[in-house]
Design an enzyme around this catalytic site. Structure first.
Site, PDB file in Angstrom:
ATOM      1  N   THR A 108       0.824  -1.205   0.000  1.00  0.00           N
ATOM      2  CA  THR A 108       0.000   0.000   0.000  1.00  0.00           C
ATOM      3  C   THR A 108       0.859   1.256   0.000  1.00  0.00           C
ATOM      4  OG1 THR A 108      -1.714  -1.202   1.210  1.00  0.00           O
ATOM      5  CG2 THR A 108      -1.845   1.204   1.229  1.00  0.00           C
ATOM      6  N   TYR A 194       3.910 -12.379   5.753  1.00  0.00           N
ATOM      7  CA  TYR A 194       2.801 -11.875   4.941  1.00  0.00           C
ATOM      8  C   TYR A 194       2.519 -12.849   3.812  1.00  0.00           C
ATOM      9  CZ  TYR A 194       0.438  -8.430   1.838  1.00  0.00           C
ATOM     10  OH  TYR A 194      -0.437  -7.767   1.023  1.00  0.00           O
ATOM     11  N   LYS A 222       0.190 -12.282   8.595  1.00  0.00           N
ATOM     12  CA  LYS A 222      -0.812 -11.484   7.903  1.00  0.00           C
ATOM     13  C   LYS A 222      -1.322 -12.357   6.758  1.00  0.00           C
ATOM     14  CE  LYS A 222      -1.538  -7.482   4.918  1.00  0.00           C
ATOM     15  NZ  LYS A 222      -0.898  -6.376   4.157  1.00  0.00           N
TER      16      LYS A 222
END
Length: 365
Positions: A108, A194, A222
């Site tokens: 992001t 992740y 995550k």
């Protein structure tokens, strides 16, 4: 570290045997014992960036307890450099709204568009300005183990509280290779792994996570595969965060997730905190769905970048290959803001549609 200690001992010994000179004119030098630095003697000797006295040293349990982690946007100046004034304003909004952690330079935050110098600088800047108020998790992962090691050393050296690590993408590797990759970086400090196969092209299967969970620094996962995978982990005592805003409410209150690593919390951090902290709230979750669906209509962070520009909290500048959403989508966002209430969004300016010419696209920076 032992090698460095032995080197310092050699230096002390050398200091105690400094050359002495006689009073005569010849000034004959006595024998001096000298210990050469190992970095000059050994091929590929590596001097670590990280010390055992890293500022902001954080326990793994502190990271495991975080419920709302924002994957923070990185704003830009017209020439494509970081806009640190806007960045600090975004960070301040996250702190005031109750976010407990931020991911710096993640997907992001467009870490994939940064040089490593930019990456580490931004982590250090975030730590120095906000590290006492919020947990700073640096994305120092890479598909190159060598790069991941070096970036993670630097990240902890500048004070990040934890590292975020992706599995090797594009080139991929075997399950054994994944384990070896993660085991190379886990000793450095608290770590979140992740898993997002839609971006990496390869799932991190549960046996890999079960193996690396043996490390004391492994904080959790995550997880973007879905809530069934999250429940599989949480049933076995493994901490998991939802990586999907649209699933995070059910993950938190129905599948045992500790919380969420959120994109939407860039825009509505207060509402996302309420969703994660104040118990099951299907009504609020449903209310947020139009915003979340809008955000991910195109690959993240296209929607987020467009939205923050429309809210006037960042300049409408995009590093390519990201470009703003088309006009019709920008009009949709205006209506979503009105529906949810402008007061729930970051910033204090009126939301605008913006014209195509208002946006700047930067390819070289």
């Amino acid at each position: 570290m032992c090698s460095l200690k032995s080197y310092s001992v050699c230096l002390r010994e050398a200091t105690l045997q400094l050359p002495t000179f006689s009073s005569n004119s010849n000034r004959k030098r006595t024998n001096v014992r000298w210990c050469s630095p190992e970095s000059a003697m050994l091929q590929d000797f590596h001097l670590p960036m990280r010390s055992f006295e890293v500022k902001n040293r954080t326990s793994v349990d502190e990271i495991k307890s975080l419920r709302l982690i924002t994957a923070l946007k990185t704003p830009y100046l017209p020439d494509g450099r970081f806009d640190l004034e806007a960045y600090d304003a975004l960070m301040h909004m996250q702190v005031l709204s109750g976010a407990e952690g931020v991911i710096v330079g993640g997907t992001t935050g467009e870490g994939q568009l940064m040089s490593w110098d930019e990456h580490i600088m931004l982590i250090g800047h975030t730590v120095n300005c906000f590290g006492g108020l919020i947990k700073v998790i640096g994305n120092t992962g890479s598909n190159s183990t060598r790069e991941a090691i070096h970036a993670t050393e630097q990240g902890f050296a500048v004070g990040m509280h934890a590292a975020l690590h992706i599995n090797p993408y594009y080139g991929k590797t075997s399950m054994e290779g994944m384990v070896a990759h993660f085991e190379a970086v886990l000793p450095m400090g608290p770590t979140i792994i992740y898993n997002v196969p839609s971006r990496t092209g390869q799932d991190i299967p549960p046996p890999v996570i079960h193996t690396v969970m043996q490390s004391a620094n492994m904080a959790g996962v995550k997880e973007c595969v879905g809530n069934n995978r999250i429940k599989e982990y949480t049933d076995k005592g493994i901490v998991a965060w939802s990586g999907n805003d649209d699933q995070c409410h059910d993950a938190r209150w129905g599948h045992g997730a500790t919380g969420v690593v959120s994109v939407a919390s860039n825009l509505v951090p207060g509402l996302m905190r309420e969703l994660m902290f104040e118990g099951k709230n299907s009504s609020l979750n449903a209310k947020l769905m139009p915003l979340i669906e809008w955000l991910f209509h195109e690959p993240n962070p296209v929607g987020l970048n467009t939205a923050l520009a429309q809210l006037g909290v960042v300049r409408p500048v995009f590093r390519l290959p990201y470009v703003p959403l088309p006009l019709a989508r920008r009009v949709e966002f205006l209506n979503i803001v009105k529906e949810l209430g402008r007061e729930n969004f970051v910033g204090d300016k009126d939301v605008q549609v913006l014209d195509d010419d208002d946006f700047g696209l930067v390819g070289r920076y």
